[in-house]
Design an enzyme around this catalytic site. Structure first.
Site, PDB file in Angstrom:
ATOM      1  N   GLY A 274       1.396  -2.723  -6.334  1.00 28.79           N
ATOM      2  CA  GLY A 274       1.299  -1.407  -5.713  1.00 28.79           C
ATOM      3  C   GLY A 274      -0.071  -0.801  -5.948  1.00 28.79           C
ATOM      4  N   GLY A 275      -0.141   0.100  -6.933  1.00 25.97           N
ATOM      5  CA  GLY A 275      -1.354   0.868  -7.206  1.00 25.97           C
ATOM      6  C   GLY A 275      -2.639   0.049  -7.248  1.00 25.97           C
TER       7      GLY A 275
ATOM      8  N   GLY B  88       4.684   1.914 -11.049  1.00 21.35           N
ATOM      9  CA  GLY B  88       3.812   3.079 -11.068  1.00 21.35           C
ATOM     10  C   GLY B  88       3.779   3.793 -12.410  1.00 21.35           C
TER      11      GLY B  88
ATOM     12  N   HIS C  52      12.956  -2.227  -1.076  1.00 19.79           N
ATOM     13  CA  HIS C  52      12.135  -1.736  -2.192  1.00 19.79           C
ATOM     14  C   HIS C  52      12.908  -0.632  -2.917  1.00 19.79           C
ATOM     15  CE1 HIS C  52       8.892   0.108  -4.443  1.00 19.79           C
ATOM     16  NE2 HIS C  52       8.214  -1.003  -4.261  1.00 19.79           N
TER      17      HIS C  52
ATOM     18  N   GLU D 116      11.413  -6.293  -9.267  1.00 18.79           N
ATOM     19  CA  GLU D 116      10.628  -5.107  -9.607  1.00 18.79           C
ATOM     20  C   GLU D 116      11.477  -4.173 -10.460  1.00 18.79           C
ATOM     21  OE1 GLU D 116       7.210  -4.632  -6.450  1.00 18.79           O
ATOM     22  OE2 GLU D 116       8.787  -3.161  -6.193  1.00 18.79           O
TER      23      GLU D 116
ATOM     24  N   TRP E 238       0.810  -1.224   0.000  1.00 20.75           N
ATOM     25  CA  TRP E 238       0.000   0.000   0.000  1.00 20.75           C
ATOM     26  C   TRP E 238       0.844   1.276   0.000  1.00 20.75           C
ATOM     27  CZ3 TRP E 238      -4.474  -0.936   4.083  1.00 20.75           C
ATOM     28  CH2 TRP E 238      -5.307  -1.959   3.605  1.00 20.75           C
TER      29      TRP E 238
HETATM   30  P1  13P Z   1       2.837  -0.506  -9.016  1.00 17.85           P
HETATM   31  O1  13P Z   1       2.042  -1.796  -9.010  1.00 17.85           O
HETATM   32  O2  13P Z   1       2.029   0.678  -8.613  1.00 17.85           O
HETATM   33  O3  13P Z   1       3.599  -0.329 -10.290  1.00 17.85           O
HETATM   34  O4  13P Z   1       3.941  -0.657  -7.850  1.00 17.85           O
HETATM   35  C1  13P Z   1       4.729  -1.799  -7.802  1.00 17.85           C
HETATM   36  C2  13P Z   1       5.460  -1.821  -6.514  1.00 17.85           C
HETATM   37  O5  13P Z   1       6.324  -0.994  -6.276  1.00 17.85           O
HETATM   38  C3  13P Z   1       5.091  -2.845  -5.532  1.00 17.85           C
HETATM   39  O6  13P Z   1       6.011  -2.907  -4.490  1.00 17.85           O
END
Ligand code: 13P
Length: 258
Positions: A234-235, A173, A95, A167, A10
């Protein structure tokens, strides 16, 4: 067979009332998910409340970061002991946002990952290259260096308690997801690094999640890849509806993967 994980990060979103709303909607939306592990990682301020709401559910709790010491004069920090105390099973470490904005080094992430394992918290350790690194063809070298630094001094036994998340920074994002082939290539590479350092058995059991613009409509094609064992979202984890859709897509993908 490695059990798929769908984890929601989150980030720095949601007040306590918003967290309560989201978790209750996720719980109401989930049905029959025994083949997939589901995790939500709220901000520290909402963890205690979310922990209470998750007690009677299949969803596990995670944190987004921690200090590596058990306790001490570290103003503003939270320790692995405290995360265990509050009911966390997972903790995201290293992260790219922490590496970029808070200058976290591989060495620091290494200490944190050791601290997590010591307290039986499962670290979800993130690695991944930037756009410039990929465009100059250095992505494998970058991830190799992050991997070697982050897991320095680990034994195979330690490593069995770890989850890795690939990632790519350029996909976080941005709405730009790695293609299934790009994800598979890197996941297979990470697994080969685990094999080199810790042996075949550890490598074949270790779960590697993909993160970066995961959405309901690209979940299945990513999880269908041989070495992709889930997603760090994430989002799309901020809205209960899309998070539940991602879980459902993962459940379907597991069926077709078996
Ligand atoms: P998004 O799914 O918003 O691209 O973010 C990925 C993320 O950083 C999960 O830790």
């Amino acid at each position: 067979m490695r059990k798929i994980i769908i984890a929601g990060n989150w980030k720095m979103y949601k007040t306590i009332p918003e967290a309560i709303n989201t978790v209750n909607s996720v719980k109401a939306g989930l049905h029959k998910v025994s083949d997939v592990e589901i995790v939500v990682c709220p901000p520290f301020t909402a963890i205690h409340t979310v922990a209470g709401l998750l007690e009677d559910s299949v969803v596990d709790l995670g944190a987004q970061d921690m200090h590596y010491e058990t306790e001490g004069a570290f103003t503003g920090e939270v320790s692995p002991l405290m995360l265990k105390d509050i009911g966390c099973r997972y903790v995201i470490l290293g992260h790219s946002e922490r590496r970029a904005h808070f200058k976290e080094s591989n060495d620091l992430v290494n200490k944190k990952a050791k601290g997590a394992v010591k307290f039986n918290l499962i670290p979800i350790v993130c690695v991944g290259e930037t756009l410039a690194e990929r465009e100059s063809g250095r992505q494998l070298d970058v991830v190799r260096a992050q991997f070697a630094g982050t897991f320095k001094g680990f034994t195979a036994e330690d490593m069995e308690k770890v989850v890795i998340a690939y990632e790519p920074v350029w996909a976080i994002g941005t709405g730009k997801t790695a293609t299934p082939d790009q994800a598979q290539e890197m996941h297979a590479f990470v697994r080969s690094l685990v094999q080199e350092m810790f042996g075949e058995e550890t490598a074949s059991g270790l779960r590697i999640l993909y993160g970066g613009s995961v959405k309901p409509d690209n979940t299945a094609e990513l999880i269908n890849q041989l070495d992709v064992d889930g997603a760090l979202v994430g989002g799309a984890s901020l809205k209960a509806e899309s998070f539940v859709q991602i879980v459902n897509a993962a459940v379907q993908a597991v069926v077709s993967k078996e």
